[in-house]
Enzyme design. Structure first.
Site, mmCIF file in Angstrom:
data_model
loop_
_atom_site.group_PDB
_atom_site.id
_atom_site.type_symbol
_atom_site.label_atom_id
_atom_site.label_comp_id
_atom_site.label_asym_id
_atom_site.label_seq_id
_atom_site.Cartn_x
_atom_site.Cartn_y
_atom_site.Cartn_z
ATOM 1 N N LYS A 184 0.880 -1.158 0.000
ATOM 2 C CA LYS A 184 0.000 0.000 0.000
ATOM 3 C C LYS A 184 0.922 1.214 0.000
ATOM 4 O O LYS A 184 1.475 1.601 1.028
ATOM 5 C CB LYS A 184 -0.874 -0.022 1.255
ATOM 6 C CG LYS A 184 -2.185 0.764 1.165
ATOM 7 C CD LYS A 184 -2.040 2.228 0.847
ATOM 8 C CE LYS A 184 -1.657 3.076 2.028
ATOM 9 N NZ LYS A 184 -1.520 4.515 1.706
ATOM 10 N N GLU A 259 10.278 1.589 10.331
ATOM 11 C CA GLU A 259 11.290 2.611 10.069
ATOM 12 C C GLU A 259 10.570 3.933 10.168
ATOM 13 O O GLU A 259 9.772 4.268 9.305
ATOM 14 C CB GLU A 259 11.898 2.357 8.675
ATOM 15 C CG GLU A 259 13.268 2.976 8.551
ATOM 16 C CD GLU A 259 13.185 4.406 8.099
ATOM 17 O OE1 GLU A 259 13.045 5.277 8.987
ATOM 18 O OE2 GLU A 259 13.234 4.637 6.899
ATOM 19 N N CYS A 293 14.029 10.386 6.027
ATOM 20 C CA CYS A 293 13.995 9.871 7.402
ATOM 21 C C CYS A 293 15.342 10.053 8.082
ATOM 22 O O CYS A 293 15.409 10.325 9.270
ATOM 23 C CB CYS A 293 13.579 8.411 7.401
ATOM 24 S SG CYS A 293 14.416 7.437 6.155
ATOM 25 N N GLU A 392 10.940 15.751 14.666
ATOM 26 C CA GLU A 392 11.237 15.639 13.241
ATOM 27 C C GLU A 392 10.408 16.657 12.481
ATOM 28 O O GLU A 392 9.183 16.616 12.515
ATOM 29 C CB GLU A 392 10.902 14.217 12.753
ATOM 30 C CG GLU A 392 11.329 13.969 11.330
ATOM 31 C CD GLU A 392 11.106 12.527 10.894
ATOM 32 O OE1 GLU A 392 9.991 12.010 11.080
ATOM 33 O OE2 GLU A 392 12.048 11.936 10.355
HETATM 34 P P1 NAP Z 1 2.140 8.483 7.703
HETATM 35 O O1 NAP Z 1 0.719 8.896 7.907
HETATM 36 O O2 NAP Z 1 2.776 7.639 8.727
HETATM 37 O O3 NAP Z 1 2.179 7.758 6.277
HETATM 38 C C1 NAP Z 1 2.979 6.657 5.943
HETATM 39 C C2 NAP Z 1 2.145 5.583 5.264
HETATM 40 O O4 NAP Z 1 1.219 5.034 6.203
HETATM 41 C C3 NAP Z 1 1.306 6.098 4.105
HETATM 42 O O5 NAP Z 1 1.234 5.100 3.105
HETATM 43 C C4 NAP Z 1 -0.035 6.293 4.765
HETATM 44 O O6 NAP Z 1 -1.113 6.318 3.856
HETATM 45 C C5 NAP Z 1 -0.084 5.085 5.654
HETATM 46 N N1 NAP Z 1 -1.100 5.159 6.700
HETATM 47 C C6 NAP Z 1 -1.672 6.258 7.267
HETATM 48 N N2 NAP Z 1 -2.606 5.888 8.162
HETATM 49 C C7 NAP Z 1 -2.627 4.537 8.189
HETATM 50 C C8 NAP Z 1 -3.374 3.562 8.906
HETATM 51 N N3 NAP Z 1 -4.331 3.916 9.790
HETATM 52 N N4 NAP Z 1 -3.128 2.264 8.670
HETATM 53 C C9 NAP Z 1 -2.201 1.890 7.781
HETATM 54 N N5 NAP Z 1 -1.471 2.752 7.047
HETATM 55 C C10 NAP Z 1 -1.669 4.072 7.260
HETATM 56 O O7 NAP Z 1 3.036 9.747 7.480
HETATM 57 P P2 NAP Z 1 2.592 11.141 6.833
HETATM 58 O O8 NAP Z 1 1.256 11.567 7.395
HETATM 59 O O9 NAP Z 1 2.640 10.962 5.372
HETATM 60 O O10 NAP Z 1 3.750 12.105 7.329
HETATM 61 C C11 NAP Z 1 3.698 12.638 8.660
HETATM 62 C C12 NAP Z 1 5.090 12.727 9.275
HETATM 63 O O11 NAP Z 1 5.671 11.425 9.360
HETATM 64 C C13 NAP Z 1 6.090 13.524 8.461
HETATM 65 O O12 NAP Z 1 6.012 14.879 8.683
HETATM 66 C C14 NAP Z 1 7.396 12.933 8.920
HETATM 67 O O13 NAP Z 1 7.822 13.530 10.115
HETATM 68 C C15 NAP Z 1 7.050 11.479 9.170
HETATM 69 N N6 NAP Z 1 7.428 10.614 8.011
HETATM 70 C C16 NAP Z 1 8.520 9.836 8.114
HETATM 71 C C17 NAP Z 1 8.888 9.066 7.017
HETATM 72 C C18 NAP Z 1 10.103 8.188 7.049
HETATM 73 O O14 NAP Z 1 10.692 7.956 6.014
HETATM 74 N N7 NAP Z 1 10.438 7.629 8.171
HETATM 75 C C19 NAP Z 1 8.173 9.104 5.839
HETATM 76 C C20 NAP Z 1 7.035 9.901 5.775
HETATM 77 C C21 NAP Z 1 6.681 10.645 6.866
HETATM 78 P P3 NAP Z 1 -1.617 7.699 3.168
HETATM 79 O O15 NAP Z 1 -0.595 8.745 3.414
HETATM 80 O O16 NAP Z 1 -1.747 7.317 1.755
HETATM 81 O O17 NAP Z 1 -2.935 8.045 3.785
#
Ligand code: NAP
Ligand code: MG
Length: 490
Positions: A184, A259, A293, A392
């Protein structure tokens, strides 16, 4: 999607969900707009996959695992991975352009990402038949061997910052080990994962070995992480959703790798070779507009060299420019208006807290007004207790923090909830080694910094940065389970 983004003609239609080596519409019939971050407008649509699609994908993966895919010899799996790696290189122009438009990143970054994606499939293609168990001396009359077995069906949830790299990083080892997979991707950037899966079918992966269901996190993502037919979960994203993933994994009595990002320190001693260090110190936070990250988001500088080092960093920072993929400057826009708002609110709070902006880059002339650009900013000195030193930001914002000596540097470096990667910069090899060994992180660089690192290098974190290791042979460890076989022969 977001009401503040515009759309116009020429929008690429959704092809649906990719299950069993073919496209089909999502069960919901719904679609999601895809926005180009550098343009601030809709340029494509994707299917809004949900529980029914996930269920179908998991069942397809199970059939593949128990059928044609699961019956392949390790070297045959490796050959398919290597073939996909070559196909990715053959299609690198198209893939890099797609990745750049979907994520907004400069073309040179998109090229590097596609090359890294291909490298993952080459590396794990070669590794597939070189990952094996061992024998164990036991009692007389016994022969004991261990065997590395795939988990079965793995669910992969990836974020939007490096979709192509994440695809290779998590699917490469999972497939090399013999698992069938359901991915996904993030709704904000999932076009390359979908295209890569078409290429995988072209490379000859049997139906069901790789399935990709785009959609929203709370819908498709939630359905995947809680599906009882999944044997292991691999997640990259925020700590908040990481907790959810781990909770769902626990309910199904399965394990997961997480991660979750970091607040990685670059520890710079006064005796640093500044000419050598400077480009890396700055790029560590600017790469991918800080949406990495392992971004080096904290610059810890020894007090005795503070003015000289911070002065040089500030000078370089002030020359940075953000622009569109085709401008190919130092950085692109952020992924979304939401992310831009998040980064700006960190900056506004820092200003309220009285933290000085030591340098500010520019948004290039001609960059579209609707693009989600932010100017890179250097803040300092940032008190250790401030959110800019602990949380972060996921944007091109670098926090400078002074330290007095080795012990102080380590207290600050290890003083956040995260522990992903770190850099230590010093001409004193003994000191650099001593400090590197005491930093709590999954990867530590000495006189170098590799946000993202190489495909060969085990990567992952501790505490809020997550657990488990990806990349290198270590990933094959996490994506397999060990069986001990005991033969009595006397
Ligand atoms: P996120 O919500 O954790 O998104 C990561 C993935 O998880 C996306 O595919 C997202 O789907 C999915 N997801 C969201 N809710 C879920 C649920 N209830 N069950 C299963 N999967 C779910 O992160 P974000 O909102 O995009 O970013 C927020 C913050 O996270 C950023 O500002 C950053 O600090 C951090 N982040 C870290 C990394 C890293 O590489 N470690 C990457 C991205 C973000 P959808 O987004 O398609 O809804
Ligand atoms: Mg999200």
């Amino acid at each position: 999607m977001n009401a503040q983004v515009s759309s116009d003609a020429g929008i690429a239609a959704s092809k649906g969900v990719f299950i069993d080596n073919h496209w089909s519409p999502a069960a919901s019939g719904k679609e999601i707009d895809v926005v180009a971050p550098a343009e601030g407008r809709v340029f494509a649509r994707i299917a809004a996959g949900g529980p029914e699609d996930i269920d179908r994908a998991v069942k397809a993966a199970r059939r593949a695992y128990e059928g044609e895919w699961g019956k392949l010899a390790a070297f045959e799996r490796g050959r398919l991975l290597a073939r996909l790696g070559l196909l990715i290189l053959d299609n690198a122009d198209e893939l890099a352009a797609l990745e750049a438009r979907d994520c907004g990143k400069p073309m040179k970054q998109a090229w590097a990402d596609i090359a890294a994606c291909a490298r993952y499939f080459e590396f794990y293609g070669g590794a597939a038949d070189k990952w094996h168990g061992t024998t164990i001396p036991f009692l007389n009359g016994y022969f004991v061997a261990t065997e590395r077995e795939p988990h079965g069906v793995i669910g992969h949830v990836i974020p939007w910052n490096y979709p192509a790299q994440m695809y290779g990083r998590t699917l490469g080892p999972a497939l090399a080990a013999g698992n069938a997979v359901v991915m996904k991707p993030a709704e904000e950037a999932c076009l390359t994962p979908l295209r890569l899966t078409e290429l995988a079918a072209e490379a000859g992966f049997p139906a069901g070995a790789i399935n990709v269901v785009p959609g929203l996190g709370p819908e498709a993502g939630q359905a995947l992480i809680s599906h009882p037919g999944v044997d292991f979960l691999s997640f990259t994203g925020s700590p908040e959703i990481g907790v959810l993933v781990q909770t769902e994994a626990a309910k199904n009595h399965i394990a997961c790798t997480l991660e979750l990002g970091g607040k990685s320190p670059q520890i710079v001693f006064s005796d640093v070779d500044l000419d050598e260090a400077l480009p890396t110190l700055v790029n560590a936070i600017v790469q991918n507009a800080g949406q990495t990250c392992s971004a080096g988001s904290r610059l810890l500088v020894e007090r005795s060299g503070y003015d000289r080092i911070v002065g040089a960093v500030a000078e370089r920072f002030g020359k940075l420019q953000a622009g569109t993929p085709d401008m190919d400057l130092d950085l692109g826009p952020l992924i979304s208006l939401r992310q831009k708002g998040r980064v700006e609110s960190f900056c506004a709070k820092a200003a309220d807290d009285g933290i000085a902006v030591l340098a500010e880059g520019k948004i290039a002339e001609g960059a579209p007004e609707n693009g989600f650009f932010v100017a890179p900013r250097l803040f300092g000195p940032v008190p250790q207790a401030n959110s800019l030193a602990r949380e972060e930001v996921f944007g091109p914002i670098l926090s400078v923090i002074p330290f007095e000596d080795e012990a102080d540097a380590l207290t600050i470096a290890n003083g956040t909830d995260y522990g992903l990667i770190a850099g230590v910069w010093s001409s004193n090899a003994k000191r650099a080694t001593r400090v590197a060994r005491k930093v709590r992180a999954g990867q530590v660089y000495i006189n170098a910094y590799g946000a993202g690192g190489g495909v060969e290098l085990p990567f992952g974190g501790v505490r809020k940065s997550g657990h488990g290791r990806e990349k290198g042979f270590e990933a094959l460890h996490d994506f397999t389970t060990l069986k001990t076989l005991v033969f009595k022969h006397d």
